[in-house]
Design a protein around this motif. Structure first.
Motif, mmCIF file in Angstrom:
data_model
loop_
_atom_site.group_PDB
_atom_site.id
_atom_site.type_symbol
_atom_site.label_atom_id
_atom_site.label_comp_id
_atom_site.label_asym_id
_atom_site.label_seq_id
_atom_site.Cartn_x
_atom_site.Cartn_y
_atom_site.Cartn_z
ATOM 1 N N GLN A 1 -7.132 -10.166 -35.832
ATOM 2 C CA GLN A 1 -8.576 -9.973 -35.279
ATOM 3 C C GLN A 1 -9.305 -11.504 -35.107
ATOM 4 O OE1 GLN A 1 -10.240 -6.727 -37.386
ATOM 5 N NE2 GLN A 1 -8.407 -5.612 -37.345
ATOM 6 N N ASN A 2 -8.813 -12.423 -35.576
ATOM 7 C CA ASN A 2 -9.531 -13.800 -35.536
ATOM 8 C C ASN A 2 -10.239 -13.884 -36.717
ATOM 9 O OD1 ASN A 2 -7.699 -14.973 -33.432
ATOM 10 N ND2 ASN A 2 -9.285 -13.759 -32.079
ATOM 11 N N GLY A 3 -10.131 -13.015 -37.909
ATOM 12 C CA GLY A 3 -11.110 -13.102 -38.721
ATOM 13 C C GLY A 3 -10.625 -14.251 -39.839
ATOM 14 N N GLN A 4 -11.471 -14.399 -40.865
ATOM 15 C CA GLN A 4 -11.032 -15.469 -41.909
ATOM 16 C C GLN A 4 -10.418 -14.851 -43.091
ATOM 17 O OE1 GLN A 4 -14.446 -17.907 -42.489
ATOM 18 N NE2 GLN A 4 -15.116 -17.728 -40.229
ATOM 19 N N VAL A 5 -9.720 -15.455 -44.011
ATOM 20 C CA VAL A 5 -9.229 -15.024 -45.184
ATOM 21 C C VAL A 5 -9.506 -15.951 -46.169
ATOM 22 C CG1 VAL A 5 -6.960 -14.305 -46.156
ATOM 23 C CG2 VAL A 5 -7.169 -13.523 -44.040
ATOM 24 N N CYS A 6 -10.030 -15.797 -47.391
ATOM 25 C CA CYS A 6 -10.362 -16.620 -48.418
ATOM 26 C C CYS A 6 -9.774 -16.141 -49.693
ATOM 27 C CB CYS A 6 -11.648 -17.027 -48.442
ATOM 28 S SG CYS A 6 -12.226 -17.909 -50.022
ATOM 29 N N PHE A 7 -8.914 -17.075 -50.104
ATOM 30 C CA PHE A 7 -8.411 -16.254 -51.486
ATOM 31 C C PHE A 7 -9.074 -16.954 -52.503
ATOM 32 C CE2 PHE A 7 -4.858 -16.371 -48.666
ATOM 33 C CZ PHE A 7 -4.149 -15.257 -48.894
ATOM 34 N N VAL A 8 -9.348 -16.118 -53.714
ATOM 35 C CA VAL A 8 -10.151 -16.777 -54.840
ATOM 36 C C VAL A 8 -9.370 -16.383 -55.968
ATOM 37 C CG1 VAL A 8 -12.375 -15.942 -53.753
ATOM 38 C CG2 VAL A 8 -11.087 -14.256 -55.301
ATOM 39 N N ASP A 9 -9.641 -17.146 -57.085
ATOM 40 C CA ASP A 9 -8.751 -16.716 -58.426
ATOM 41 C C ASP A 9 -9.079 -15.386 -58.792
ATOM 42 O OD1 ASP A 9 -8.407 -19.568 -58.504
ATOM 43 O OD2 ASP A 9 -10.280 -20.073 -59.533
ATOM 44 N N ASN A 10 -7.784 -15.150 -59.671
ATOM 45 C CA ASN A 10 -7.811 -13.820 -60.202
ATOM 46 C C ASN A 10 -8.775 -13.598 -61.037
ATOM 47 O OD1 ASN A 10 -5.308 -13.347 -58.892
ATOM 48 N ND2 ASN A 10 -4.148 -14.328 -60.715
ATOM 49 N N GLY A 11 -9.507 -12.481 -60.915
ATOM 50 C CA GLY A 11 -10.710 -12.044 -61.761
ATOM 51 C C GLY A 11 -11.954 -12.226 -61.156
ATOM 52 N N MET A 12 -12.015 -13.146 -60.008
ATOM 53 C CA MET A 12 -13.364 -13.504 -59.482
ATOM 54 C C MET A 12 -13.887 -12.275 -58.699
ATOM 55 S SD MET A 12 -13.219 -17.233 -58.290
ATOM 56 C CE MET A 12 -14.719 -17.595 -57.783
ATOM 57 N N LEU A 13 -13.145 -11.227 -58.506
ATOM 58 C CA LEU A 13 -13.601 -9.985 -57.582
ATOM 59 C C LEU A 13 -13.157 -8.648 -58.393
ATOM 60 C CD1 LEU A 13 -12.106 -10.788 -54.319
ATOM 61 C CD2 LEU A 13 -14.318 -10.927 -54.807
ATOM 62 N N LYS A 14 -13.311 -8.814 -60.014
ATOM 63 C CA LYS A 14 -12.962 -7.742 -60.730
ATOM 64 C C LYS A 14 -13.933 -6.471 -60.560
ATOM 65 C CE LYS A 14 -15.411 -9.285 -64.764
ATOM 66 N NZ LYS A 14 -16.129 -10.491 -64.408
ATOM 67 N N ASP A 15 -15.139 -6.965 -60.050
ATOM 68 C CA ASP A 15 -16.108 -5.798 -59.846
ATOM 69 C C ASP A 15 -16.037 -5.338 -58.492
ATOM 70 O OD1 ASP A 15 -17.316 -6.388 -62.404
ATOM 71 O OD2 ASP A 15 -18.843 -7.754 -61.393
ATOM 72 N N TYR A 16 -15.048 -5.801 -57.714
ATOM 73 C CA TYR A 16 -14.838 -5.267 -56.399
ATOM 74 C C TYR A 16 -13.267 -4.871 -56.106
ATOM 75 C CZ TYR A 16 -19.259 -7.127 -56.208
ATOM 76 O OH TYR A 16 -20.600 -7.456 -56.473
ATOM 77 N N GLN A 17 -12.743 -4.548 -57.196
ATOM 78 C CA GLN A 17 -11.141 -3.991 -57.215
ATOM 79 C C GLN A 17 -10.402 -4.915 -56.629
ATOM 80 O OE1 GLN A 17 -10.810 0.130 -55.945
ATOM 81 N NE2 GLN A 17 -13.366 0.028 -55.686
ATOM 82 N N GLY A 18 -10.673 -6.260 -56.737
ATOM 83 C CA GLY A 18 -9.813 -7.408 -56.284
ATOM 84 C C GLY A 18 -9.774 -7.855 -54.996
ATOM 85 N N ILE A 19 -10.526 -7.210 -54.029
ATOM 86 C CA ILE A 19 -10.325 -7.306 -52.492
ATOM 87 C C ILE A 19 -11.781 -6.814 -51.770
ATOM 88 C CG2 ILE A 19 -9.488 -4.866 -52.087
ATOM 89 C CD1 ILE A 19 -7.791 -6.610 -49.601
ATOM 90 N N ALA A 20 -12.340 -7.641 -50.947
ATOM 91 C CA ALA A 20 -13.798 -7.447 -50.515
ATOM 92 C C ALA A 20 -13.545 -8.057 -49.037
ATOM 93 C CB ALA A 20 -14.748 -8.116 -51.288
ATOM 94 N N LEU A 21 -14.433 -7.503 -48.118
ATOM 95 C CA LEU A 21 -14.329 -7.671 -46.704
ATOM 96 C C LEU A 21 -15.874 -7.837 -46.005
ATOM 97 C CD1 LEU A 21 -12.672 -8.063 -43.992
ATOM 98 C CD2 LEU A 21 -13.252 -5.735 -43.547
ATOM 99 N N ILE A 22 -16.298 -8.655 -45.432
ATOM 100 C CA ILE A 22 -17.572 -8.906 -44.768
ATOM 101 C C ILE A 22 -17.235 -8.381 -43.485
ATOM 102 C CG2 ILE A 22 -19.262 -10.474 -43.849
ATOM 103 C CD1 ILE A 22 -18.960 -12.175 -46.292
ATOM 104 N N THR A 23 -17.980 -7.503 -42.942
ATOM 105 C CA THR A 23 -17.612 -6.935 -41.544
ATOM 106 C C THR A 23 -18.492 -7.295 -40.651
ATOM 107 O OG1 THR A 23 -18.963 -4.978 -41.985
ATOM 108 C CG2 THR A 23 -16.871 -4.657 -42.782
ATOM 109 N N ARG A 24 -18.029 -7.232 -39.133
ATOM 110 C CA ARG A 24 -18.674 -7.820 -38.049
ATOM 111 C C ARG A 24 -19.781 -6.780 -37.685
ATOM 112 N NH1 ARG A 24 -15.179 -11.508 -35.794
ATOM 113 N NH2 ARG A 24 -13.047 -11.415 -36.280
ATOM 114 N N TYR A 25 -19.838 -5.591 -37.874
ATOM 115 C CA TYR A 25 -20.806 -4.763 -37.751
ATOM 116 C C TYR A 25 -20.765 -3.577 -38.450
ATOM 117 C CZ TYR A 25 -17.005 -2.471 -35.054
ATOM 118 O OH TYR A 25 -15.936 -1.903 -34.457
#
Length: 376
Positions: free
Chosen positions: A352-376
């Motif tokens: 979908q021509n989106g961006q993928v950014c990898f972060v260190d393990n644990g940086m998204l622990k409050d968000y179950q390891g995966i998060a998405l900024i949506t277009r709308y």
């Protein structure tokens, strides 16, 4: 081994190469000589495991070219110059060997698509950056990716500084004047020197226009007064992510890399922190979701804009016939098993021509390891 510049082109081909038999082999390796002795055996064992699976799952005529390609890739590996890992990727359309400059986990995967996470992580950190080395004699430019660097040698750089000012020490005008005229002249000489070098650096700064396209980072090296002169005239202040004071014109490429890569690495890490902060801000605007199931559905709906995922986060899953919803447990209805739903989400976002950014393990622990900024 493939070059960094070719890797992004290969990734596009690999994303499209679905439905074929795809072999992905990732093996940790060692940089130091004593530890490198076991690397050949580990890679050989991983290749043998892949061959065993291929022979047990497919007819020999179908896999014969893949087996041959695996042997050919193995012969290309230079075990005397290992990094932290090696990846081998084979299909009827792809034949790729890549080194990794970061720790990897051993994986041997055969399926209808490639295991791309380590390649995507490498590509994220392989963002090009430039290093400008200033001295009284010349301005040199280097292009870096990861901890590898090459000097730019074209019609523009290195830029030589041609001496146009000749200094003749003055004599005393009278015995009564003492050295006041000498001191005055020395002051004038210092000011003229500053003007002359600022003009030279201004010209070098203008030449950077063809290289610093967009927001490409720039790191500047030079002694303190040269750094101050350059910064005072530069039109690329927004690109400068770091300044390193010192005389490096006689330093080796390896020594320069050791100085600048920590600066670039810190810059990339800061970008990830800012992206997480952006995600948190978007939650209040209802433009962000987290957790693999919510992210999956948003991606299926075409909303994917910026995906953040912990480097080693994995989640098996199950989807129904239209793959619209993701389940973490099998249902009674007909379903398809996903070895890792996270990889499928990553591919959806990229398609979908989106961006993928990898972060260190644990940086998204409050968000179950995966998060998405949506277009709308």
């Amino acid at each position: 081994m493939i070059s960094e510049k070719q890797l992004d082109e290969e990734l596009l081909s690999m994303l499209k190469d679905k439905g074929n038999i795809c072999v992905s082999i990732i093996v940790p390796t060692h940089r130091l000589s004593p530890e490198r002795r076991v690397d050949k055996l580990k890679v050989e064992r991983a290749i043998d495991n892949a061959k065993l699976f291929l022979r047990s799952s497919y007819a020999e005529p179908k896999i014969k070219p893949l087996l041959q390609a695996l042997d050919e890739l193995y012969q290309e590996i230079d075990f005397t110059h290992n990094k932290d890992g090696v990846g081998l990727y084979i299909s009827s359309n792809i034949k790729l060997a890549v080194q990794f400059s970061f720790p990897v986990e051993e994986k041997v995967m055969v399926g209808d698509n490639f295991e791309l996470r380590d390649l995507l992580y490498k590509e994220y950190y392989a963002k090009p950056y430039y290093v400008l080395l200033l001295s009284e004699k010349q301005a040199r430019l280097f292009e870096g990716r990861w901890d590898a660097m090459t000097e730019v040698r074209d019609k523009t750089f290195p830029k030589e500084h041609k001496e146009e000012y000749i200094y003749n020490p003055p004599s005393q005008s009278t015995s009564y004047a003492g050295y006041s005229h000498v001191k005055s002249f020395e002051k004038d000489k210092s000011e003229l020197e500053a003007i002359r070098f600022k003009d030279f650096f201004r010209h070098a700064d203008e030449l950077l226009n063809d290289y610093l396209v967009g927001d490409k980072p720039l790191i500047v090296l030079g002694i303190e007064k040269e750094l101050a002169w350059f910064e005072s005239i530069s039109e690329h202040k927004q690109n400068i992510i770091g300044k390193i004071a010192g005389s490096y014109n006689h330093s080796s490429l390896k020594q320069i890399v050791e100085k600048v890569w920590p600066v670039m690495s810190s810059h990339l890490n800061n970008e990830r922190v800012l992206l997480i902060e952006e995600f948190i801000e978007k939650i209040g605007q209802h433009l962000a979701v987290s957790g693999i199931q919510e992210v999956w559905q948003a991606a299926r709906e075409g909303k994917a804009f910026k995906l953040l995922v912990e480097k080693d986060y994995q989640s098996p899953g199950f989807v129904d016939k239209d793959s619209y919803r993701l389940y973490l447990h099998p249902s009674q209805e007909p379903h398809k098993i996903l070895a890792d739903a996270v990889d499928d989400v990553i591919e959806m976002v990229l398609e979908q021509n989106g961006q993928v950014c990898f972060v260190d393990n644990g940086m998204l622990k409050d968000y179950q390891g995966i998060a998405l900024i949506t277009r709308y």
